[in-house]
Scaffold this motif. Sequence first.
Motif: not given
Length: 143
Positions: A27-28, A35-38, A46-49, A103-106
């Motif tokens: 799932l992650a 989130v990388s692609l969108v 991001g926080v859920l991921v 990193a992506l969330w940040w």
Amino acid sequence: MVDVPEAIGGVPLHPLVVHAVVVLIPLASLGVVLVSLVPKWRARFGVLVVAAAAIGTAMVPIATSSGEQLEDRVGKTELVERHSELGAVVLYTAGPLLVMAVALWWIGRRAQRGRPVPRWLNVPVSVIGVLVAIAAGVQMVLV
């Protein structure tokens, strides 16, 4: 090896814990790819991921330790040994997955606050995120 109980309520701990890993790491992985692609989803989802990756990663040592205990009980067969070897590698893909999720969330939070990171950083982090997510997903399927 993490010290864990062998069973909970008479049920071996390994199958219980493994379900968390088997659900949360893929799932992650999917979340990191999305989130990388969108990029506009990074701050929102991001926080859920990150949560899925963090909990899944935290459960890996417990799953590994309980699996070793179960392996001692059921006996070592070629299939069990292969499963154990593959399972020992999961932490090496789940850890980087967690790092990429953070990193992506940040990056998403910075963009949301009007301080986006430069493109030269954004693009490689996205590409690396997808590659790490694929590696983590493949490793889970192999195990």
